[in-house]
Design an enzyme around this catalytic site. Structure first.
Site, PDB file in Angstrom:
ATOM      1  N   HIS A 129       0.833  -1.221   0.000  1.00  0.00           N
ATOM      2  CA  HIS A 129       0.000   0.000   0.000  1.00  0.00           C
ATOM      3  C   HIS A 129       0.862   1.263   0.000  1.00  0.00           C
ATOM      4  O   HIS A 129       0.427   2.309   0.473  1.00  0.00           O
ATOM      5  CB  HIS A 129      -0.953   0.044   1.202  1.00  0.00           C
ATOM      6  CG  HIS A 129      -1.688  -1.237   1.453  1.00  0.00           C
ATOM      7  ND1 HIS A 129      -2.934  -1.502   0.924  1.00  0.00           N
ATOM      8  CD2 HIS A 129      -1.334  -2.347   2.141  1.00  0.00           C
ATOM      9  CE1 HIS A 129      -3.321  -2.721   1.302  1.00  0.00           C
ATOM     10  NE2 HIS A 129      -2.363  -3.258   2.030  1.00  0.00           N
ATOM     11  N   GLU A 149       9.663   8.854 -16.912  1.00  0.00           N
ATOM     12  CA  GLU A 149       8.262   9.195 -17.180  1.00  0.00           C
ATOM     13  C   GLU A 149       7.857   8.782 -18.592  1.00  0.00           C
ATOM     14  O   GLU A 149       6.723   8.339 -18.825  1.00  0.00           O
ATOM     15  CB  GLU A 149       8.046  10.699 -16.978  1.00  0.00           C
ATOM     16  CG  GLU A 149       8.177  11.101 -15.519  1.00  0.00           C
ATOM     17  CD  GLU A 149       8.222  12.615 -15.335  1.00  0.00           C
ATOM     18  OE1 GLU A 149       7.384  13.129 -14.597  1.00  0.00           O
ATOM     19  OE2 GLU A 149       9.103  13.271 -15.921  1.00  0.00           O
TER      20      GLU A 149
END
Ligand code: ARG
Length: 458
Positions: free
Chosen positions: A157, A291
């Site tokens: 998480h 990216e």
């Protein structure tokens, strides 16, 4: 002016837009090597079978070498009148050797020709990707070895979970890439039957030898059904599914690099070579390449979607829609090649800030599971209860603002007096990773063994 190849039936040439929409040469010029190789194998077979004379076969073979030399020197011309690379090769052959060139297309159609060329191209593309991925794996192995014992927080998480080693984390990507290479290899093996000789769709009446052409082009044998052979683009789709899966892995690592390079994380510092600046903010070092790798995975998936949708409604056998098979495959291949190369460069040159990683691993109470495990092992407390006790200890550490291994023993014993001084053996992050020595676990010795095994299996 009517078409040189099929003009006999036509009085007029095509409309300008007809010519433009019909042409594939702007992209299928990339197939020139495969087109020449396929034609050479075909004409050698025609000669051997006596379908064309030995003299003509030899002249055509030599002429194809001249055409290849022209392509090599100047590249194919983007001449829309000739529609595609197959017609351009034949036109150049005809200019080079004259009339005999007209015998090359005996017992062949552009339908089996293009299927063969494209398969050869995809096969080469797979070999190229495989070599690049092996290089990427070597980069991962080298950095993993360097950091087999460097502690970092492991996350679930995106919350601190348990300490892991950076080497173990990098080796996770090595596993993904090993599966990717396996998928490409599977696709290659399944694709490796030769469509040449299926002709337009039904086979041919000429006494061709398909085993011969298949062997000459490095295939395992000829395809078994002519209708399927000219209609099949599974090999291109399988290439793309493998490429998509691989690009997803690269994208996940790219995402981690973006995250790790951010100031709050500060786990990595990208080298100058792999960073970009800002036109306005002088302090910036942006992870643009990572990216773009993340972005490219979306485009590669788009390529797969495009080809699947092209193919899904086509009746047997060839329809011109199938000409649209090549741009997405070429695009995906180029994007994937860049992505693999960029990730390799970044992994090779990134500075891992192990001090920051260690500090983060120590800050997140990531050894809480070790405390619970210790209570089970040493004090024989059921795991559920141990979990509960440990939760209270964590709450105390949080309130005091210290790591678990900085708590006073007396404070811990106030929570549960079965805790004794031996607990400090397991509360450090180093003890935590060293303890996880189960097969496939994060212990440095395990990571080193995994690296050795991986080197062995490459
Ligand atoms: N340019 C075509 C392609 O790339 C070659 C095959 C043409 N076949 C045909 N039946 N029109 O698919």
């Amino acid at each position: 002016q009517s078409n040189a190849m099929w003009g006999g039936r036509f009085a007029e040439g095509p409309a300008a837009v007809m010519r433009e929409i019909n042409a594939s040469i702007p992209f299928d010029k990339r197939l020139w090597r495969q087109d020449v190789a396929g034609s050479k194998a075909h004409v050698a077979m025609l000669g051997r079978q006596g379908i064309v004379s030995a003299a003509d076969a030899a002249a055509i073979g030599a002429g194809l070498d001249q055409v290849a030399a022209q392509y090599q020197a100047d590249g194919p011309a983007e001449d829309l009148a000739l529609e595609d690379i197959h017609m351009q090769t034949e036109a150049r052959l005809s200019a080079a050797i004259g009339e005999a060139a007209g015998r090359l297309h005996t017992a062949r159609s552009r339908n089996d020709q293009v299927a063969t060329d494209f398969k050869l191209w995809v096969r080469d593309a797979i070999d190229e990707v495989d070599a690049a991925l092996a290089g990427f794996q070597r980069a991962l192995l080298a950095r993993a070895e360097e950091h087999a014992a460097s502690v970092m927080p492991g996350f679930t998480h995106l919350q601190s979970a348990q300490p892991v080693t950076l080497g173990h984390h990098l080796m996770a990507y090595h596993e993904m890439i090993a599966r990717d290479r396996g998928r490409f290899a599977d696709a290659r093996a399944r694709a490796n039957l030769c469509p040449l000789g299926s002709a337009a769709l039904a086979g041919t009446g000429f006494p061709i030898d398909r085993e011969m052409t298949a062997a000459a082009l490095g295939f395992d044998g000829p395809t078994r059904n002519s209708l399927d052979a000219v209609s099949d683009r599974d090999f291109a789709i399988e290439y793309l599914t493998s490429a998509v899966q691989c690009s997803l892995h690269l994208s996940r690592l790219a995402e981690e690099i973006v995250l790790w390079a951010s100031q709050p994380f500060g786990f990595v510092s990208l080298s100058d070579q792999w960073s970009t600046g800002s036109s306005i903010m002088p302090q910036k070092r942006n992870p643009d390449a990572a990216e773009l790798v993340r972005g490219h995975s979306g485009r590669i998936l788009g390529c797969l979607t495009s080809l699947m949708v092209t193919m899904k409604g086509l009746p047997l056998a060839y329809s011109k829609d199938m000409q649209d098979d090549k741009p997405p495959v070429f695009e995906a291949h180029d994007l994937l090649g860049l992505a693999v190369a960029a990730m390799t460069g970044m992994v090779e040159s990134t500075l891992f800030r192990t001090d920051r990683m260690r500090a983060a691993a120590e800050a997140g109470f990531a050894t809480a599971t070790d405390l619970a495990d210790w209570l089970v092992r040493v004090a024989d407390i059921p795991f559920r209860e141990a979990h509960h006790i440990t939760g209270k200890v964590v709450r105390l550490a949080e309130a005091q603002g210290v790591a678990l291994d900085r708590l006073a023993l007396a404070d811990m014993r106030a929570i549960d007096e079965r805790i004794d001084e031996r607990v400090f053996d397991v509360l450090s992050v180093d003890a935590s990773v060293a303890a996880r020595a189960s097969f496939g676990g994060t212990a440095p010795e395990r990571v080193r063994a995994a690296i050795a095994a991986a080197r062995e299996s490459m």
